[in-house]
Design a protein around this motif. Structure first.
Motif, PDB file in Angstrom:
ATOM      1  N   PRO A 140     -16.182 -15.726 -27.630  1.00 41.23           N
ATOM      2  CA  PRO A 140     -16.259 -16.201 -26.238  1.00 41.23           C
ATOM      3  C   PRO A 140     -16.814 -17.625 -26.121  1.00 41.23           C
ATOM      4  CG  PRO A 140     -17.086 -13.957 -26.385  1.00 41.23           C
ATOM      5  CD  PRO A 140     -16.873 -14.445 -27.796  1.00 41.23           C
ATOM      6  N   GLU A 141     -17.766 -17.971 -26.989  1.00 39.47           N
ATOM      7  CA  GLU A 141     -18.314 -19.332 -26.957  1.00 39.47           C
ATOM      8  C   GLU A 141     -17.255 -20.354 -27.352  1.00 39.47           C
ATOM      9  OE1 GLU A 141     -23.019 -18.583 -27.964  1.00 39.47           O
ATOM     10  OE2 GLU A 141     -21.575 -18.559 -29.624  1.00 39.47           O
ATOM     11  N   MET A 142     -16.447 -20.034 -28.341  1.00 37.72           N
ATOM     12  CA  MET A 142     -15.359 -20.940 -28.742  1.00 37.72           C
ATOM     13  C   MET A 142     -14.382 -21.127 -27.595  1.00 37.72           C
ATOM     14  SD  MET A 142     -15.459 -22.244 -31.864  1.00 37.72           S
ATOM     15  CE  MET A 142     -13.791 -22.498 -32.466  1.00 37.72           C
ATOM     16  N   PHE A 143     -14.042 -20.045 -26.901  1.00 35.75           N
ATOM     17  CA  PHE A 143     -13.115 -20.147 -25.778  1.00 35.75           C
ATOM     18  C   PHE A 143     -13.693 -21.058 -24.697  1.00 35.75           C
ATOM     19  CE2 PHE A 143     -11.292 -18.919 -21.726  1.00 35.75           C
ATOM     20  CZ  PHE A 143      -9.942 -18.982 -22.018  1.00 35.75           C
ATOM     21  N   GLU A 144     -14.960 -20.833 -24.344  1.00 32.00           N
ATOM     22  CA  GLU A 144     -15.598 -21.633 -23.295  1.00 32.00           C
ATOM     23  C   GLU A 144     -15.703 -23.102 -23.687  1.00 32.00           C
ATOM     24  OE1 GLU A 144     -16.508 -20.780 -20.147  1.00 32.00           O
ATOM     25  OE2 GLU A 144     -15.501 -18.902 -20.606  1.00 32.00           O
TER      26      GLU A 144
END
Length: 86
Positions: A21-25
């Motif tokens: 999720p951090e990579m996506f954000e």
């Protein structure tokens, strides 16, 4: 040494200790928001609705912004008319 885009993505994720999720954000959302702001169409290489990873995340993000998916062309197009996107 990473040899494919997926390997490069995984290598960056691991190197910086980021979750999925951090990579996506951090990487996907700003890029997708620029596409939305410019009202550009998005062409997928495979059906993102059947994906369980980033493609589906991108599909959902664009759908939340009013984009419409055409399963025949694997393309998402911006909403027609002038609307406020928040």
């Amino acid at each position: 040494m990473p040899s494919s885009p997926k390997d490069l993505w995984t290598d960056a994720k691991d190197r910086f200790g980021l979750s999925r999720p951090e990579m996506f954000e951090l990487y996907n959302r700003p890029f997708l928001q620029e596409i939305v702001d410019k009202r550009l169409p998005v062409k997928f290489t495979e059906n993102p609705d059947k994906d369980e990873g980033y493609l589906n995340d991108e599909y959902l993000f664009l759908g939340e912004k009013g984009y419409v998916f055409d399963e025949d062309t694997l393309t998402m197009t911006p909403p027609k008319g002038r609307i406020c996107i928040s």
